[in-house]
Design a protein around this motif. Structure first.
Motif, PDB file in Angstrom:
ATOM      1  N   LEU A  69      37.588  34.551  27.437  1.00 54.12           N
ATOM      2  CA  LEU A  69      38.237  33.269  27.687  1.00 54.12           C
ATOM      3  C   LEU A  69      37.250  32.192  28.135  1.00 54.12           C
ATOM      4  O   LEU A  69      37.556  31.002  28.087  1.00 54.12           O
ATOM      5  CB  LEU A  69      39.331  33.424  28.749  1.00 54.12           C
ATOM      6  N   HIS A  70      36.095  32.592  28.625  1.00 52.91           N
ATOM      7  CA  HIS A  70      35.046  31.668  29.083  1.00 52.91           C
ATOM      8  C   HIS A  70      35.562  30.698  30.144  1.00 52.91           C
ATOM      9  O   HIS A  70      35.327  29.500  30.080  1.00 52.91           O
ATOM     10  CB  HIS A  70      34.433  30.898  27.906  1.00 52.91           C
ATOM     11  N   LEU A  71      36.291  31.251  31.104  1.00 56.23           N
ATOM     12  CA  LEU A  71      36.784  30.469  32.222  1.00 56.23           C
ATOM     13  C   LEU A  71      35.987  30.837  33.468  1.00 56.23           C
ATOM     14  O   LEU A  71      35.299  31.851  33.501  1.00 56.23           O
ATOM     15  CB  LEU A  71      38.270  30.762  32.462  1.00 56.23           C
ATOM     16  N   ASN A  72      36.123  30.031  34.486  1.00 60.34           N
ATOM     17  CA  ASN A  72      35.431  30.296  35.742  1.00 60.34           C
ATOM     18  C   ASN A  72      36.271  31.286  36.560  1.00 60.34           C
ATOM     19  O   ASN A  72      36.983  30.905  37.481  1.00 60.34           O
ATOM     20  CB  ASN A  72      35.224  28.978  36.494  1.00 60.34           C
ATOM     21  N   VAL A  73      36.201  32.552  36.141  1.00 62.06           N
ATOM     22  CA  VAL A  73      37.034  33.592  36.718  1.00 62.06           C
ATOM     23  C   VAL A  73      36.167  34.793  37.098  1.00 62.06           C
ATOM     24  O   VAL A  73      35.313  35.213  36.335  1.00 62.06           O
ATOM     25  CB  VAL A  73      38.123  34.054  35.711  1.00 62.06           C
ATOM     26  N   THR A  74      36.416  35.317  38.268  1.00 58.92           N
ATOM     27  CA  THR A  74      35.785  36.556  38.718  1.00 58.92           C
ATOM     28  C   THR A  74      36.868  37.624  38.756  1.00 58.92           C
ATOM     29  O   THR A  74      37.949  37.391  39.290  1.00 58.92           O
ATOM     30  CB  THR A  74      35.202  36.397  40.140  1.00 58.92           C
ATOM     31  N   VAL A  75      36.571  38.782  38.174  1.00 62.63           N
ATOM     32  CA  VAL A  75      37.535  39.876  38.166  1.00 62.63           C
ATOM     33  C   VAL A  75      36.965  41.050  38.944  1.00 62.63           C
ATOM     34  O   VAL A  75      35.815  41.441  38.742  1.00 62.63           O
ATOM     35  CB  VAL A  75      37.870  40.340  36.729  1.00 62.63           C
ATOM     36  N   GLU A  76      37.774  41.581  39.839  1.00 58.92           N
ATOM     37  CA  GLU A  76      37.431  42.809  40.539  1.00 58.92           C
ATOM     38  C   GLU A  76      38.544  43.808  40.279  1.00 58.92           C
ATOM     39  O   GLU A  76      39.642  43.436  39.862  1.00 58.92           O
ATOM     40  CB  GLU A  76      37.259  42.554  42.035  1.00 58.92           C
ATOM     41  N   PHE A  77      38.252  45.077  40.542  1.00 52.73           N
ATOM     42  CA  PHE A  77      39.184  46.134  40.183  1.00 52.73           C
ATOM     43  C   PHE A  77      39.425  47.102  41.330  1.00 52.73           C
ATOM     44  O   PHE A  77      38.527  47.381  42.123  1.00 52.73           O
ATOM     45  CB  PHE A  77      38.636  46.947  38.998  1.00 52.73           C
ATOM     46  N   CYS A  78      40.644  47.615  41.368  1.00 55.49           N
ATOM     47  CA  CYS A  78      41.002  48.759  42.195  1.00 55.49           C
ATOM     48  C   CYS A  78      41.634  49.769  41.242  1.00 55.49           C
ATOM     49  O   CYS A  78      42.219  49.391  40.233  1.00 55.49           O
ATOM     50  CB  CYS A  78      42.002  48.370  43.278  1.00 55.49           C
ATOM     51  N   ILE A  79      41.529  51.050  41.592  1.00 57.76           N
ATOM     52  CA  ILE A  79      42.035  52.064  40.674  1.00 57.76           C
ATOM     53  C   ILE A  79      43.395  52.640  41.084  1.00 57.76           C
ATOM     54  O   ILE A  79      43.977  53.409  40.333  1.00 57.76           O
ATOM     55  CB  ILE A  79      41.012  53.202  40.452  1.00 57.76           C
ATOM     56  N   ASN A  80      43.872  52.257  42.265  1.00 59.45           N
ATOM     57  CA  ASN A  80      45.212  52.680  42.669  1.00 59.45           C
ATOM     58  C   ASN A  80      45.702  51.782  43.802  1.00 59.45           C
ATOM     59  O   ASN A  80      44.944  50.972  44.328  1.00 59.45           O
ATOM     60  CB  ASN A  80      45.233  54.169  43.078  1.00 59.45           C
ATOM     61  N   GLY A  81      46.968  51.935  44.138  1.00 59.28           N
ATOM     62  CA  GLY A  81      47.579  51.085  45.145  1.00 59.28           C
ATOM     63  C   GLY A  81      46.957  51.202  46.523  1.00 59.28           C
ATOM     64  O   GLY A  81      46.797  50.206  47.226  1.00 59.28           O
ATOM     65  N   LEU A  82      46.593  52.408  46.906  1.00 58.62           N
ATOM     66  CA  LEU A  82      45.975  52.602  48.220  1.00 58.62           C
ATOM     67  C   LEU A  82      44.650  51.859  48.303  1.00 58.62           C
ATOM     68  O   LEU A  82      44.346  51.219  49.309  1.00 58.62           O
ATOM     69  CB  LEU A  82      45.787  54.099  48.498  1.00 58.62           C
TER      70      LEU A  82
END
Length: 150
Positions: free
Chosen positions: A29-42
């Motif tokens: 998308l070439h937007l000014n966005v940083t994505v981080e991840f978690c692998i579960n709810g906890l």
């Protein structure tokens, strides 16, 4: 949201392929966005309470996860006033049953999407979520505008 500022997205999904697919779509998308991840709810709950982390602008939350389901996670997040203004987009990978939609809405999600398998569709959904006026959406959350589609 203003695309001039860096938008912080946190995706919580136990499927590595889905996390990579999401990251690729955001990058494309070439937007000014940083994505981080978690692998579960906890892990998401621990992330939100970690004083060394910046609270995300938007959370995408898969509902079908081991350890702590998306429903359980959503309810726990919404019990804390600190997180009441974070838009949470619930992602359901298998269906869009009316009962599931109503439960998700009632648990405090701000929007609901069925996980797309098409790359361009995913990009359109992510862009739509990023460009929404979340201050207005959070004020007047209605079941009729709860499901986001492209």
């Amino acid at each position: 949201m203003d695309n001039k500022e860096n938008i912080r997205i946190l995706l919580t999904d136990d499927d590595q392929d889905d996390r990579e697919f999401f990251a690729d779509a955001v990058a494309d998308l070439h937007l000014n966005v940083t994505v981080e991840f978690c692998i579960n709810g906890l892990e998401l709950i621990n992330y939100l309470y970690d004083k060394n982390r910046i609270i995300p602008d938007i959370i995408f939350l898969d509902l079908n996860m081991p350890i702590m389901s998306g429903f359980e996670t959503l309810k726990q997040i919404r019990e804390d006033i600190l997180f009441k203004d974070i838009p949470i987009i619930a992602i359901y990978s298998t269906s869009s049953s009316q009962e599931g939609i109503k439960n998700t809405f009632g648990s405090g999600a701000n929007a609901y999407i069925v996980k797309p398998t098409d790359f361009n569709e995913l990009k359109k959904l992510i862009r739509k979520v990023i460009e929404m006026d979340w201050k207005e959406q959070l004020k007047y959350s209605k079941l009729e505008s709860f499901i986001i589609t492209v």
